[in-house]
Design an enzyme around this catalytic site. Structure first.
Site, short mmCIF file in Angstrom:
data_model
loop_
_atom_site.label_atom_id
_atom_site.label_comp_id
_atom_site.label_asym_id
_atom_site.label_seq_id
_atom_site.Cartn_x
_atom_site.Cartn_y
_atom_site.Cartn_z
N HIS A 109 1.12 -47.39 58.75
CA HIS A 109 2.31 -47.34 59.62
C HIS A 109 1.86 -46.81 60.98
O HIS A 109 1.98 -45.62 61.28
CB HIS A 109 3.40 -46.48 58.99
N ASN A 153 2.89 -51.97 58.54
CA ASN A 153 4.22 -51.88 59.12
C ASN A 153 4.29 -52.62 60.45
O ASN A 153 3.44 -52.41 61.33
CB ASN A 153 4.58 -50.40 59.37
N GLU A 154 5.29 -53.44 60.60
CA GLU A 154 5.53 -54.18 61.84
C GLU A 154 4.25 -54.81 62.38
O GLU A 154 3.77 -54.50 63.48
CB GLU A 154 6.23 -53.30 62.88
C1 BGC Z 1 9.00 -48.14 63.50
C2 BGC Z 1 9.29 -46.67 63.32
C3 BGC Z 1 10.11 -46.18 64.49
C4 BGC Z 1 11.43 -46.93 64.47
C5 BGC Z 1 12.43 -46.47 65.51
C6 BGC Z 1 10.14 -48.95 64.05
O1 BGC Z 1 9.63 -49.77 65.03
O2 BGC Z 1 8.48 -48.70 62.33
O3 BGC Z 1 8.07 -45.99 63.18
O4 BGC Z 1 10.28 -44.80 64.47
O5 BGC Z 1 11.19 -48.29 64.68
O6 BGC Z 1 12.03 -46.76 66.80
#
Ligand code: BGC
Length: 420
Positions: A109, A153-154
């Site tokens: 992440h 993640n993302e």
């Molecule tokens: C991310 C998080 C982030 C959240 C809020 C997502 O892009 O995975 O780590 O805190 O958005 O901005």
């Protein structure tokens, strides 16, 4: 337990655990010309207080918790895997089961071990084998307790940041709200340049060769990220074929006004279509949505003057998640899990409404036949919002960081009440 619809919350190790000293973010946060508003430091001490946090989540009736295992803790030096840290995550996983909570584990992440960046980070093929080796090790040690694994993640965030960076160069402005994840938009060019040199020195590479995960990336480099995902998936399922493996994507609800069809199709390809060939055989896709964008012939518009905004500067729009699930299901045929959805706000009453509205959209998608298997709200705790620091509050639980005392908000109970 695993066949129940998942209702719960998400966190990420670096944002909550504290003292992630072997990570690249720790290095960057502590430079003289850092682009971070503040360093993560102790964060909200989740490393030591996970039991209390998981207990609070379970107490309101939730049945799932998504958290990340920190690569920099497990492998602080290349090839050196720390037993003590593996045992820590075994304890966290066991704690979930003790409280009737299904864990959803993320292996990466945003933060990486600092040594990886010295080797070229997410810009060189080297990461593919390194990430797969870490994934195999975690699965050998903890696979018996991990029903779901999100590798990355993302995975599409590097390209999204790239698109914003390009627009900024053109318009010579960088505004809050232009990118979903917390960025420090107030930083001046001189500091950015000095910071770049400091980063190069700290990681032992050229200032332009510092490839952390949240760097702007072209599609060429996104291919490396996707190869790392595929190699990790093969490594995990080579050890334990029963684990369900996927990744997560950051997806906007693009709403088209006449004339915007082509621009919206391009944006959707950039966020989703490009990645689809690499993920279509995955066991699930983690869907993450925070807002909508209205698209006309010139591309995505700024939010309307009277649109309600979140603390992050983008539009408060809880209906987005339901729309995105329906859109994704037209092309991705596997299961979907909402792995993040939330709102940065100081007004918890608004968060309660946001959760109810968002969940209603998820249920509508489910009833329309979308194979959505869970809703995991971002975030369990107020936490470290990356470059933007601690001022942004997405949490269902507030934390007094001086004492690390937890204060569950009403929104936590609202989320729990949805698990029926
Ligand atoms: C991310 C998080 C982030 C959240 C809020 C997502 O892009 O995975 O780590 O805190 O958005 O901005």
């Amino acid at each position: 337990m695993e066949n129940k619809f998942l209702v719960g919350a998400s966190t990420a190790a670096h944002q909550v655990e504290g003292n992630n000293v072997h990570s690249d973010f720790w290095v960057m946060e502590n430079l003289k010309h850092s682009d971070f508003k503040e360093p993560s430091g102790m964060a909200v001490d989740h490393y030591n207080r996970y039991e209390e946090d998981i207990r609070l989540l379970a107490a309101v009736g939730c049945n799932a918790y998504r958290f990340s295992i920190e690569w920099a803790r497990i492998e602080p030096q290349e090839g050196v895997f720390r037993k003590k840290e593996i045992q820590h995550y075994r304890d966290v996983l066991r704690c979930c089961y003790d409280h009737g909570i299904t864990p959803v584990v993320t292996l990466h992440h945003f933060s990486s071990p600092a040594w990886l960046i010295s080797k070229g980070g997410w810009g060189k093929n080297y990461v593919v084998d390194a990430f797969a080796r870490y994934a195999a090790k975690v699965t050998e040690e903890l696979g018996d307790l991990m029903p779901y694994v999100c590798t990355i993640n993302e995975a599409n965030m590097g390209y999204q940041i790239n698109a914003v960076a390009k627009a900024v160069m053109k318009a010579n402005q960088r505004k809050e709200g232009s990118i979903q994840v917390g960025q420090n938009t107030g930083i001046n060019l001189k500091s950015i340049l000095l910071g770049m040199f400091e980063k190069g020195k700290a990681f032992g590479c050229s200032p332009l060769g510092v490839n952390v995960f949240l760097n702007p990336r072209s599609f060429d480099k996104e291919k490396i990220v996707m190869e790392a995902h595929r190699a990790a998936k093969a490594a995990i399922q080579g050890v334990n074929p029963n684990i369900r493996v996927g990744l997560t994507l950051s997806l906007y609800d693009y709403q088209i006004v006449p004339g915007g069809e082509e621009a919206a199709a391009k944006l959707w390809h950039e966020d989703f279509g490009f990645y689809l060939p690499y993920i279509q055989d995955d066991d699930f896709l983690g869907v993450q949505n925070y807002s909508r964008k209205i698209v006309d012939a010139n591309g995505a518009r700024e939010p309307a003057e009277d649109a309600p905004l979140t603390q992050m500067g983008y539009e408060d729009y809880p209906a987005g998640i339901g729309h995105v699930l329906q859109r994704v299901a037209q092309e991705f045929k596997g299961d979907l899990i909402v792995t993040e959805n939330g709102i940065g706000t100081a007004d918890d009453g608004r968060r309660c409404e946001f959760i109810r509205e968002a969940f209603a959209g998820v249920m509508a998608a489910k009833e329309a036949g979308v194979p959505v298997k869970g809703y995991l709200h971002w975030s369990l705790l107020d936490n470290f919002e990356w470059q933007a620091g601690y001022a942004k509050t997405f949490g269902l639980i507030a934390v007094d960081r001086a004492t690390q005392t937890r204060y569950p908000k009403e929104s936590l109970a609202v989320l729990g009440s949805l698990n029926k």
